[in-house]
Design a protein around this motif. Structure first.
Motif, PDB file in Angstrom:
ATOM      1  N   TRP A  16       5.504  -1.192  -2.872  1.00  0.00           N
ATOM      2  CA  TRP A  16       5.623   0.243  -3.144  1.00  0.00           C
ATOM      3  C   TRP A  16       4.446   0.847  -3.899  1.00  0.00           C
ATOM      4  O   TRP A  16       4.210   2.048  -3.810  1.00  0.00           O
ATOM      5  N   THR A  17       3.708   0.036  -4.624  1.00  0.00           N
ATOM      6  CA  THR A  17       2.566   0.584  -5.368  1.00  0.00           C
ATOM      7  C   THR A  17       1.230   0.393  -4.669  1.00  0.00           C
ATOM      8  O   THR A  17       0.261   1.083  -5.003  1.00  0.00           O
ATOM      9  N   GLU A  18       1.181  -0.521  -3.692  1.00  0.00           N
ATOM     10  CA  GLU A  18      -0.095  -0.780  -3.024  1.00  0.00           C
ATOM     11  C   GLU A  18      -0.016  -0.655  -1.501  1.00  0.00           C
ATOM     12  O   GLU A  18      -0.810   0.058  -0.889  1.00  0.00           O
ATOM     13  N   PRO A  21       1.384   3.027  -0.283  1.00  0.00           N
ATOM     14  CA  PRO A  21       0.359   4.051  -0.528  1.00  0.00           C
ATOM     15  C   PRO A  21      -0.851   3.930   0.390  1.00  0.00           C
ATOM     16  O   PRO A  21      -1.442   4.948   0.785  1.00  0.00           O
ATOM     17  N   TYR A  24       0.319   5.373   3.737  1.00  0.00           N
ATOM     18  CA  TYR A  24       0.563   6.815   3.619  1.00  0.00           C
ATOM     19  C   TYR A  24      -0.744   7.564   3.385  1.00  0.00           C
ATOM     20  O   TYR A  24      -0.946   8.667   3.906  1.00  0.00           O
ATOM     21  N   GLY A  32      -5.372   4.766  -1.301  1.00  0.00           N
ATOM     22  CA  GLY A  32      -4.039   4.301  -1.672  1.00  0.00           C
ATOM     23  C   GLY A  32      -3.625   4.772  -3.057  1.00  0.00           C
ATOM     24  O   GLY A  32      -2.525   5.319  -3.223  1.00  0.00           O
ATOM     25  N   TYR A  36      -0.504   7.281  -3.950  1.00  0.00           N
ATOM     26  CA  TYR A  36       0.585   6.849  -4.825  1.00  0.00           C
ATOM     27  C   TYR A  36       0.809   7.848  -5.954  1.00  0.00           C
ATOM     28  O   TYR A  36       1.944   8.298  -6.179  1.00  0.00           O
ATOM     29  N   GLU A  37      -0.241   8.201  -6.660  1.00  0.00           N
ATOM     30  CA  GLU A  37      -0.105   9.088  -7.823  1.00  0.00           C
ATOM     31  C   GLU A  37       0.301  10.499  -7.436  1.00  0.00           C
ATOM     32  O   GLU A  37       1.132  11.117  -8.097  1.00  0.00           O
ATOM     33  N   ILE A  40       3.615   9.632  -3.614  1.00  0.00           N
ATOM     34  CA  ILE A  40       4.716   8.670  -3.578  1.00  0.00           C
ATOM     35  C   ILE A  40       5.425   8.565  -4.916  1.00  0.00           C
ATOM     36  O   ILE A  40       6.665   8.590  -4.964  1.00  0.00           O
ATOM     37  N   LEU A  41       4.684   8.463  -5.997  1.00  0.00           N
ATOM     38  CA  LEU A  41       5.317   8.336  -7.312  1.00  0.00           C
ATOM     39  C   LEU A  41       6.232   9.519  -7.626  1.00  0.00           C
ATOM     40  O   LEU A  41       7.370   9.312  -8.079  1.00  0.00           O
TER      41      LEU A  41
END
Length: 205
Positions: A16-18, A21, A24, A32, A36-37, A40-41
């Motif tokens: 989910w963190t790497e 992202p 996406y 990535g 994420y920041e 996704i987060l």
């Protein structure tokens, strides 16, 4: 519990963190970490504590990614926590009924079971998706008891999520144990106050 209790949470952290992202970010023209920041987060935070947070179907719709295929392609980090299988074998020799209750989506559970072979160690496996609410919700425990009758006072429950542990205690589960080292790639967590705790299930005899 499964992730962070029997299986290393390192897979989910990495996914989910790497991994997600990165996929996406390609759609949005972002790196990535940027994806994420920025995207996704915030979405994860808005869904935290709800059934959607754990639902693969929900995230497929939101992110428009084939997450089942991506998980299968990046399954190399799906692994047992050290000593978890021996723990289950020891429990089996006592004649105890071994029941898995996980917030993992059934498809995620299928992928992980295919990779490391979870089902043979257990009597039955349940996903909270079957009950319409996550384990953090008191209603989960009422619905769970209806399909898996048990005497709460003679039942032990082990998990790494403080909110889930609190819900289990509220449901009058007799022995509630916290796992404080669910992710081999991260430092151990502080034990939640007032709970029995172990670094790993391997420490439980």
């Amino acid at each position: 519990d499964l992730d962070g209790t029997l299986l290393d949470l390192a897979f989910d952290t990495h996914f989910w963190t790497e991994v997600v992202p990165e996929y996406y970010g390609r759609k949005l023209g972002l790196s990535g970490p940027e994806a994420y920041e920025q995207h996704i987060l915030p979405k994860l935070r808005s869904a935290e504590g709800t059934l959607d947070w754990y639902s693969l179907d929900y995230w497929v719709r939101v992110l428009e990614l084939d997450l089942s295929a991506i998980k299968s392609e990046h399954d190399d980090r799906i692994a047992w926590l050290p000593g978890a299988r021996d723990f289950l074998r020891r429990q089996r020799t006592t004649g105890r009924r071994l029941v898995l209750v996980t917030n993992s989506h059934p498809e995620t559970l299928r992928i992980k079971d295919r990779k490391v072979g979870i089902q043979p160690f257990l009597d039955v496996m349940y996903s909270s998706q079957q009950f319409g609410v996550p384990k953090e919700d008191p209603l989960f425990w009422d619905r769970f008891r209806a399909v898996e009758p048990h005497a709460p006072g003679r039942t032990a429950f082990i998990d790494d999520n403080p909110a889930v542990l609190a819900a289990a205690r509220h449901a009058r589960i007799g022995t509630v144990i916290a796992v404080t080292n669910p992710d081999s790639t991260r430092p151990p967590r502080e034990p939640p106050a007032g709970y029995l705790h172990v670094a790993a299930v391997s420490q439980i005899k």
